[in-house]
Motif scaffolding. Structure first.
Motif, mmCIF file in Angstrom:
data_model
loop_
_atom_site.group_PDB
_atom_site.id
_atom_site.type_symbol
_atom_site.label_atom_id
_atom_site.label_comp_id
_atom_site.label_asym_id
_atom_site.label_seq_id
_atom_site.Cartn_x
_atom_site.Cartn_y
_atom_site.Cartn_z
ATOM 1 N N ALA A 196 0.962 -1.372 0.188
ATOM 2 C CA ALA A 196 -0.218 -0.011 0.010
ATOM 3 C C ALA A 196 0.834 1.299 -0.052
ATOM 4 O O ALA A 196 2.143 1.116 -0.080
ATOM 5 C CB ALA A 196 -0.940 -0.129 1.268
ATOM 6 N N SER A 197 0.171 2.454 0.133
ATOM 7 C CA SER A 197 1.081 3.736 -0.019
ATOM 8 C C SER A 197 0.346 4.745 0.891
ATOM 9 O O SER A 197 -1.145 4.738 0.599
ATOM 10 C CB SER A 197 1.298 4.295 -1.521
ATOM 11 N N ILE A 198 0.833 5.471 1.859
ATOM 12 C CA ILE A 198 0.100 6.503 2.515
ATOM 13 C C ILE A 198 -0.210 7.660 1.351
ATOM 14 O O ILE A 198 -1.331 8.240 1.639
ATOM 15 C CB ILE A 198 1.050 6.867 3.629
ATOM 16 N N MET A 199 0.407 7.688 0.180
ATOM 17 C CA MET A 199 0.006 8.635 -0.637
ATOM 18 C C MET A 199 -1.129 8.432 -1.351
ATOM 19 O O MET A 199 -1.745 9.409 -2.015
ATOM 20 C CB MET A 199 1.363 8.990 -1.494
ATOM 21 N N LEU A 200 -1.479 7.171 -1.385
ATOM 22 C CA LEU A 200 -2.952 7.070 -2.415
ATOM 23 C C LEU A 200 -3.978 7.589 -1.230
ATOM 24 O O LEU A 200 -4.784 8.340 -1.776
ATOM 25 C CB LEU A 200 -2.940 5.331 -2.084
ATOM 26 N N MET A 201 -3.741 7.587 0.345
ATOM 27 C CA MET A 201 -4.703 8.155 1.280
ATOM 28 C C MET A 201 -4.736 9.712 0.961
ATOM 29 O O MET A 201 -5.524 10.523 1.087
ATOM 30 C CB MET A 201 -4.339 7.468 2.529
ATOM 31 N N ALA A 202 -3.360 10.328 0.852
ATOM 32 C CA ALA A 202 -3.252 11.621 0.978
ATOM 33 C C ALA A 202 -4.073 12.002 -0.450
ATOM 34 O O ALA A 202 -4.543 13.269 -0.500
ATOM 35 C CB ALA A 202 -1.608 11.863 0.595
ATOM 36 N N ARG A 203 -3.940 11.223 -1.514
ATOM 37 C CA ARG A 203 -4.555 11.706 -2.964
ATOM 38 C C ARG A 203 -5.984 11.764 -2.503
ATOM 39 O O ARG A 203 -6.690 12.591 -3.430
ATOM 40 C CB ARG A 203 -3.793 10.922 -4.018
ATOM 41 N N MET A 204 -6.470 10.787 -2.036
ATOM 42 C CA MET A 204 -7.778 10.724 -1.680
ATOM 43 C C MET A 204 -8.285 12.102 -0.746
ATOM 44 O O MET A 204 -9.431 12.814 -1.266
ATOM 45 C CB MET A 204 -8.304 9.637 -0.826
ATOM 46 N N LEU B 10 1.436 7.711 15.005
ATOM 47 C CA LEU B 10 2.398 8.267 14.294
ATOM 48 C C LEU B 10 2.233 8.906 13.080
ATOM 49 O O LEU B 10 2.116 10.230 12.807
ATOM 50 C CB LEU B 10 3.856 7.811 14.396
ATOM 51 N N LEU B 11 1.585 7.917 12.258
ATOM 52 C CA LEU B 11 1.199 8.204 10.675
ATOM 53 C C LEU B 11 -0.164 9.254 10.793
ATOM 54 O O LEU B 11 -0.093 10.195 10.079
ATOM 55 C CB LEU B 11 0.960 7.205 10.025
ATOM 56 N N ARG B 12 -1.065 8.875 11.827
ATOM 57 C CA ARG B 12 -2.229 9.763 11.833
ATOM 58 C C ARG B 12 -1.818 11.259 12.380
ATOM 59 O O ARG B 12 -2.172 12.046 11.685
ATOM 60 C CB ARG B 12 -3.286 9.211 12.693
ATOM 61 N N ARG B 13 -1.002 11.343 12.994
ATOM 62 C CA ARG B 13 -0.644 12.620 13.446
ATOM 63 C C ARG B 13 0.281 13.417 12.288
ATOM 64 O O ARG B 13 -0.090 14.601 12.122
ATOM 65 C CB ARG B 13 0.310 12.739 14.841
ATOM 66 N N LEU B 14 1.015 12.705 11.795
ATOM 67 C CA LEU B 14 1.856 13.298 10.557
ATOM 68 C C LEU B 14 0.706 13.690 9.304
ATOM 69 O O LEU B 14 0.691 14.834 8.655
ATOM 70 C CB LEU B 14 3.033 12.708 10.279
ATOM 71 N N PHE B 15 -0.233 12.624 9.223
ATOM 72 C CA PHE B 15 -1.176 12.846 7.987
ATOM 73 C C PHE B 15 -2.221 14.063 8.426
ATOM 74 O O PHE B 15 -2.371 14.703 7.504
ATOM 75 C CB PHE B 15 -1.981 11.372 8.155
ATOM 76 N N THR B 16 -2.340 14.243 9.722
ATOM 77 C CA THR B 16 -3.391 15.349 10.137
ATOM 78 C C THR B 16 -2.675 16.567 9.848
ATOM 79 O O THR B 16 -3.143 17.684 9.407
ATOM 80 C CB THR B 16 -3.873 15.301 11.511
ATOM 81 N N GLU B 17 -1.297 16.804 10.573
ATOM 82 C CA GLU B 17 -0.497 17.860 10.114
ATOM 83 C C GLU B 17 -0.493 18.375 8.774
ATOM 84 O O GLU B 17 -0.329 19.573 8.362
ATOM 85 C CB GLU B 17 0.993 17.699 10.900
ATOM 86 N N ALA B 18 -0.247 17.336 7.894
ATOM 87 C CA ALA B 18 -0.121 17.524 6.611
ATOM 88 C C ALA B 18 -1.400 18.168 5.466
ATOM 89 O O ALA B 18 -1.156 18.721 4.752
ATOM 90 C CB ALA B 18 0.683 16.552 5.723
ATOM 91 N N LEU B 19 -2.424 17.258 6.112
ATOM 92 C CA LEU B 19 -3.566 17.369 5.185
ATOM 93 C C LEU B 19 -4.862 17.497 5.921
ATOM 94 O O LEU B 19 -5.997 17.385 5.066
ATOM 95 C CB LEU B 19 -3.709 15.784 4.376
ATOM 96 N N TYR B 20 -5.126 17.822 6.885
ATOM 97 C CA TYR B 20 -6.291 18.082 7.581
ATOM 98 C C TYR B 20 -7.486 18.661 6.820
ATOM 99 O O TYR B 20 -7.305 19.743 6.029
ATOM 100 C CB TYR B 20 -6.501 18.877 8.901
ATOM 101 N N GLU B 21 -8.691 18.086 6.611
ATOM 102 C CA GLU B 21 -9.865 18.798 5.800
ATOM 103 C C GLU B 21 -10.862 18.707 6.681
ATOM 104 O O GLU B 21 -11.309 17.483 7.121
ATOM 105 C CB GLU B 21 -10.098 17.987 4.475
ATOM 106 N N GLU B 22 -11.774 19.787 6.845
ATOM 107 C CA GLU B 22 -12.720 19.518 7.960
ATOM 108 C C GLU B 22 -13.932 18.638 7.264
ATOM 109 O O GLU B 22 -14.636 18.057 8.060
ATOM 110 C CB GLU B 22 -13.276 21.134 7.946
ATOM 111 N N ALA B 23 -13.973 18.864 5.934
ATOM 112 C CA ALA B 23 -15.306 17.864 5.309
ATOM 113 C C ALA B 23 -14.982 16.378 5.638
ATOM 114 O O ALA B 23 -15.899 15.556 5.589
ATOM 115 C CB ALA B 23 -15.445 18.222 3.796
#
Length: 398
Positions: A165-173, A219-232
């Motif tokens: 898998a890739s975390i960037m797949l989720m980032a693109r979502m 750890l991934l959730r925290r970094l994911f939130t810092e980089a990409l948080y979206e209210e919707a």
């Protein structure tokens, strides 16, 4: 044989398909979800449908090792000869018939801000329109402190090859929703996919991240939130929601393999040559493979997936004639795994996909003893060992 040549490995989730023959989606059960069924006869070799993923991303270790692919459609960017030189480790490797290579470097385009490469202007514009404006790091492409680079480095540190898998797949979502004018439409599209219970989700994430997955996931959730948080999409950034996002990718994703060399081999196969020339070219290709090698589930599938256009367009092709009303099934197991015992197949499917197969082959073998293929082999070895087998083991155990 060409499948082994695919070395630009990527991952996608979600599809927008166009059917080539009459098929329909039906609800099967709460455990299985939806299935795809034929509504007219399908002939062996016929393409059932072609689907375009909602999002796709190259594996991060794969990209780090400079396996060059279009950042949007994942089409290989290397010439076939360059591909062969890298895979064989022979810088001087020369391919005959170079005119058969499909890579058009004159069409390649770079993002003017971060310099990632696309196979065409169309892919550059499509990526910018869907998600890249949010994800483009600009001049910070190589800055280790950029939030997206920190996220990717953390992913590589907890998910070593072989990648699944890739975390960037989720980032693109997330980026797709952030950029969308109609955010609700995309949220609905992503929410259509198969969901799992909390225990099942935890098992999938454990499989992806290993024994320390809970700490790694946080750890991934925290970094994911810092980089990409979206209210919707706020639910995706909670601990439970982030785990569900991982499970969605783990159960609905599809691996992709593209290779310019594989395309070149197929083109060579189609050449009309004199018998002597054909024999010589086939021998060359066989040796090339040897040089490189040294360097909807059913256990009896009636369809298979492939990527013949050398990009993210997945083709589903019939392996046999399919009758109206018959479900169209691919196999989640490779050909070797499908030849193992029923118990072994079920063990793999339970561990990786969380279901027990009830295909015709599994039902026909239902009375077989519950032992894995390895246990069967061990039992046969024990029964057939000569009296001096122990001495033989001592002599060969190195």
């Amino acid at each position: 044989m060409a499948a082994s040549m695919c070395d630009v490995f990527s991952f996608c989730v979600g599809v927008a398909g166009r059917a080539r023959v009459a098929v329909e989606v039906r609800f099967v059960s709460s455990a299985k979800g939806k299935g795809l069924f034929a509504t007219q006869p399908i002939q062996k070799g016929e393409t059932i449908f072609i689907e375009r993923p909602l999002v796709a991303a190259q594996f991060l270790w794969n990209a780090l090792y400079r396996y060059r692919a279009c950042d949007h459609c994942l089409r290989a960017l290397e010439k076939a000869e360059e591909n062969a030189q890298r895979l064989t480790g022979k810088p001087g490797q020369v391919l005959p018939h170079p005119e058969l290579c499909t890579v058009r470097k004159d069409l390649h385009q770079n993002c003017p801000h971060c310099q990632v490469t696309y196979c065409s202007t169309e892919c550059l514009l499509a990526a910018a329109e869907q998600y890249h404006r949010v994800l483009c790091p600009g001049p910070s492409q190589d800055d280790p402190l950029h939030p997206l680079n920190k996220l990717q480095e953390a992913w590589r540190s907890v998910h070593y090859p072989p990648e699944t898998a890739s975390i960037m797949l989720m980032a693109r979502m997330v980026a797709t929703v952030k950029q969308a004018k109609d955010k609700d439409r995309w949220i609905r599209l992503f929410s259509q996919f198969c969901n799992k219970t909390a225990n099942e989700e935890e098992e999938i994430v454990h499989k992806l991240l290993g024994d320390k997955f809970k700490g790694q996931l946080e750890l991934l959730r925290r970094l994911f939130t810092e980089a990409l948080y979206e209210e919707a999409l706020s639910q995706w950034f909670t601990p439970d929601g982030f785990r569900s996002l991982f499970a969605l990718v783990g159960t609905n994703g599809q691996g992709i393999g593209t290779s310019s060399l594989s395309q070149w081999v197929h083109a060579c196969d189609a050449l009309e040559l004199k018998p002597q020339d054909r024999e010589q070219l086939d021998a060359f290709i066989d040796q090339l493979y040897k040089d490189i090698e040294t360097g909807n589930h059913s256990c009896v599938p009636n369809a298979e997936t492939s990527f013949p256009e050398n990009n993210f367009l997945l083709h589903v092709t019939a392996l046999e004639d399919i009758k109206p009303g018959e479900e169209i099934c691919i196999s989640y197991l490779d050909c070797c795994q499908r030849e193992r015992s029923r118990h072994s197949r079920h063990k793999i499917l339970r561990e990786n996909y969380l279901f027990v197969c009830s295909c015709p082959k599994c039902l026909a073998e239902a009375d077989e003893p519950n032992m894995t293929s390895e246990e069967e082999d061990d039992e046969e070895d024990e029964e057939g060992e000569p009296e001096d087998a122990e001495l033989g083991d001592e002599m060969t155990d190195v």
